[in-house]
Design a protein around this motif. Structure first.
Motif, mmCIF file in Angstrom:
data_model
loop_
_atom_site.group_PDB
_atom_site.id
_atom_site.type_symbol
_atom_site.label_atom_id
_atom_site.label_comp_id
_atom_site.label_asym_id
_atom_site.label_seq_id
_atom_site.Cartn_x
_atom_site.Cartn_y
_atom_site.Cartn_z
ATOM 1 N N MET A 1 16.151 52.737 48.944
ATOM 2 C CA MET A 1 16.315 54.186 48.844
ATOM 3 C C MET A 1 17.147 54.679 50.022
ATOM 4 O O MET A 1 17.001 54.187 51.141
ATOM 5 N N LYS A 2 18.030 55.631 49.745
ATOM 6 C CA LYS A 2 18.887 56.170 50.791
ATOM 7 C C LYS A 2 19.095 57.658 50.531
ATOM 8 O O LYS A 2 19.188 58.082 49.375
ATOM 9 N N GLU A 3 19.184 58.444 51.607
ATOM 10 C CA GLU A 3 19.424 59.866 51.402
ATOM 11 C C GLU A 3 20.766 60.053 50.703
ATOM 12 O O GLU A 3 21.764 59.410 51.043
ATOM 13 N N ALA A 4 20.765 60.944 49.730
ATOM 14 C CA ALA A 4 21.938 61.145 48.889
ATOM 15 C C ALA A 4 23.026 61.917 49.631
ATOM 16 O O ALA A 4 22.759 62.687 50.557
ATOM 17 N N MET A 5 24.237 61.723 49.194
ATOM 18 C CA MET A 5 25.370 62.501 49.654
ATOM 19 C C MET A 5 25.597 63.665 48.696
ATOM 20 O O MET A 5 25.076 63.682 47.576
ATOM 21 N N LEU A 6 26.343 64.637 49.133
ATOM 22 C CA LEU A 6 26.818 65.732 48.287
ATOM 23 C C LEU A 6 25.681 66.515 47.622
ATOM 24 O O LEU A 6 25.583 66.607 46.404
ATOM 25 N N TYR A 7 24.821 67.071 48.462
ATOM 26 C CA TYR A 7 23.834 68.016 47.952
ATOM 27 C C TYR A 7 23.639 69.131 48.973
ATOM 28 O O TYR A 7 23.954 68.976 50.161
ATOM 29 N N GLU A 41 10.588 66.781 48.990
ATOM 30 C CA GLU A 41 10.336 67.774 50.029
ATOM 31 C C GLU A 41 11.623 68.396 50.559
ATOM 32 O O GLU A 41 11.817 68.569 51.767
ATOM 33 N N GLY A 42 12.528 68.708 49.628
ATOM 34 C CA GLY A 42 13.746 69.409 50.007
ATOM 35 C C GLY A 42 14.889 68.523 50.442
ATOM 36 O O GLY A 42 15.944 69.029 50.852
ATOM 37 N N ARG A 43 14.716 67.214 50.349
ATOM 38 C CA ARG A 43 15.802 66.274 50.646
ATOM 39 C C ARG A 43 16.048 65.420 49.402
ATOM 40 O O ARG A 43 15.095 65.013 48.728
ATOM 41 N N LEU A 44 17.315 65.162 49.117
ATOM 42 C CA LEU A 44 17.678 64.414 47.911
ATOM 43 C C LEU A 44 17.904 62.949 48.272
ATOM 44 O O LEU A 44 18.601 62.636 49.247
ATOM 45 N N TRP A 45 17.340 62.077 47.461
ATOM 46 C CA TRP A 45 17.410 60.642 47.728
ATOM 47 C C TRP A 45 17.961 59.890 46.520
ATOM 48 O O TRP A 45 17.639 60.213 45.376
ATOM 49 N N SER A 46 18.774 58.876 46.805
ATOM 50 C CA SER A 46 19.185 57.927 45.768
ATOM 51 C C SER A 46 18.089 56.882 45.634
ATOM 52 O O SER A 46 17.720 56.220 46.611
ATOM 53 N N TYR A 126 32.742 48.457 39.416
ATOM 54 C CA TYR A 126 31.513 49.242 39.370
ATOM 55 C C TYR A 126 31.451 49.758 37.936
ATOM 56 O O TYR A 126 32.239 50.633 37.550
ATOM 57 N N THR A 127 30.539 49.221 37.144
ATOM 58 C CA THR A 127 30.694 49.280 35.690
ATOM 59 C C THR A 127 29.334 49.154 35.006
ATOM 60 O O THR A 127 28.294 49.241 35.659
ATOM 61 N N TYR A 128 29.340 48.989 33.699
ATOM 62 C CA TYR A 128 28.158 48.827 32.839
ATOM 63 C C TYR A 128 27.361 50.125 32.683
ATOM 64 O O TYR A 128 27.031 50.516 31.573
ATOM 65 N N THR A 129 26.972 50.762 33.809
ATOM 66 C CA THR A 129 26.404 52.104 33.762
ATOM 67 C C THR A 129 27.467 53.032 34.354
ATOM 68 O O THR A 129 28.642 52.689 34.346
ATOM 69 N N GLU A 130 27.090 54.197 34.857
ATOM 70 C CA GLU A 130 28.079 55.107 35.442
ATOM 71 C C GLU A 130 28.091 54.970 36.963
ATOM 72 O O GLU A 130 27.104 55.301 37.627
ATOM 73 N N PRO A 131 29.180 54.486 37.548
ATOM 74 C CA PRO A 131 29.194 54.233 38.993
ATOM 75 C C PRO A 131 29.038 55.477 39.860
ATOM 76 O O PRO A 131 28.583 55.378 41.004
ATOM 77 N N THR A 132 29.386 56.640 39.333
ATOM 78 C CA THR A 132 29.230 57.855 40.141
ATOM 79 C C THR A 132 27.795 58.020 40.621
ATOM 80 O O THR A 132 27.557 58.455 41.753
ATOM 81 N N ILE A 133 26.829 57.644 39.789
ATOM 82 C CA ILE A 133 25.432 57.918 40.135
ATOM 83 C C ILE A 133 24.899 56.952 41.197
ATOM 84 O O ILE A 133 23.836 57.193 41.763
ATOM 85 N N PHE A 134 25.636 55.873 41.484
ATOM 86 C CA PHE A 134 25.266 55.040 42.638
ATOM 87 C C PHE A 134 26.385 55.059 43.683
ATOM 88 O O PHE A 134 26.702 54.075 44.328
ATOM 89 N N MET A 135 26.942 56.250 43.887
ATOM 90 C CA MET A 135 28.106 56.415 44.751
ATOM 91 C C MET A 135 27.862 55.947 46.184
ATOM 92 O O MET A 135 28.745 55.346 46.808
ATOM 93 N N GLU A 136 26.681 56.206 46.733
ATOM 94 C CA GLU A 136 26.409 55.804 48.115
ATOM 95 C C GLU A 136 26.564 54.289 48.281
ATOM 96 O O GLU A 136 27.161 53.809 49.252
#
Length: 335
Positions: A1-7, A41-46, A126-136
């Motif tokens: 798990m990692k804190e998400a970018m772009l939120y 709790e107000g922070r977005l995580w991948s 970066y393929t098979y699913t949508e790579p944008t959603i695992f951008m980090e």
């Protein structure tokens, strides 16, 4: 798990995710439409950082990319999840299942780059699913890959935000973008998305110098009319006549099992429409052995690369140019 970018944090511990054009507003404890980004709790995580659900060594032609180092292999990876809800998804088991973010094998970015080199791959896809959603994760792998002389490829629905494209563009050598239809209603009903953001991404990639190829899965009765195919073809000519267009045959999948496979003649008709519109390279997909798989010189018609499925043989190429007329085919690594 990692804190998400772009939120962006909102009131009452809600967040606005702008990684993609869904622009989810996510309540505390909630998960975005992609199924893999959670507000804690107000922070977005991948939830899928480094959790690889699929990895294979593929011919780059399988992406499909026919004008980007043809004949090479690409180390191909995915995590779970997708920001579309396509009723005809070919990989629904790893992209659409509820709670799928819990699956996958933990693999570091360094290990992915190592494995790509160990297998002699020219690129990482970066393929098979949508790579944008695992951008980090994709960004970390892509940066290492570029340092080691490996190319990076996105196989994408094109629904990333401008900010996400800005982040990944410096590392991307090529992308195959699904242009699923030229009808916004199709995108809304069949995919849970909109058409315009996809067009914006296509134009943004072209402007940034990323090698582009486009795929349209032709589904009987939904996006196979002459009018719609002509609209797509005319749009692509305006974007760049050198951009290859792959028109692929549909087979029943996921929640669209009641529609039969696309007739082969429909795919050949789509190819003819593309060529007549002025696209230099139009390919038939999911019809192994079809003549439309091969690359022809757009000036004289000579066969430059003959394909049968993913097997290729280069012909009539002399230092990257057509041996018959001297025309240089568009692409990267074509010689």
């Amino acid at each position: 798990m990692k804190e998400a970018m772009l939120y962006t944090p909102l009131d009452e511990n809600r967040v606005h995710c702008y990684l993609c054009s869904q622009h989810c507003r996510i309540d505390p404890g909630g998960i975005g439409k992609c199924g893999v980004r959670q507000n804690r709790e107000g922070r977005l995580w991948s939830l899928v950082y480094g959790k690889v659900i699929a990895q294979h060594v593929d011919p780059v032609e399988k992406k499909p990319l026919f004008h980007f180092f043809p004949g090479t292999t690409s180390y191909s990876i995915a995590t779970a999840g997708c920001n579309f809800k396509c009723l005809f998804c070919q990989n629904a088991d790893i992209s659409q299942s509820p709670g799928i973010y819990g699956y996958g094998v933990s693999i570091s970015a360094e290990q992915i780059a190592d494995r790509a080199q160990e297998h002699g791959c020219a690129s990482i896809s970066y393929t098979y699913t949508e790579p944008t959603i695992f951008m980090e994760y994709a960004l970390d792998v892509a940066a290492l890959a570029k340092e080691r002389g490996l190319a990076n490829v996105f196989v994408t629905n094109g629904y990333m935000s401008r900010e996400a494209l800005d982040a990944i563009a410096p590392f991307l050598g090529a992308a195959n973008v699904d242009l699923k239809s030229f009808n916004d209603e199709f995108y809304q009903k069949q995919c849970g998305a909109r058409l315009k953001p996809v067009l914006i991404s296509l134009e943004g990639m072209k402007k940034r110098g990323i090698w582009l190829e486009v795929t349209t899965l032709i589904i009987p009765g939904l996006n196979d009319s002459d009018d719609e195919l002509k609209q797509i073809a005319q749009y692509l000519v305006g974007l760049g006549a050198e951009i290859p267009w792959h028109v692929s045959r549909f087979h029943p999948a996921y929640r669209m099992g009641d529609i039969g496979p696309t007739p082969v003649e429909t795919i050949r008709r789509a190819r003819k429409i593309g060529l007549e519109a002025g696209i230099h390279y139009v390919y038939t997909g999911n019809i192994p052995g079809d003549a439309g798989e091969s690359t022809l010189c757009h000036s004289c018609g000579a066969v430059l690369i003959r394909r049968v499925g993913y097997s290729i043989s280069k012909q009539n190429l002399n230092n990257g140019a057509c041996a018959k007329c001297g025309t240089v085919p568009a692409g990267i690594g074509m010689n």
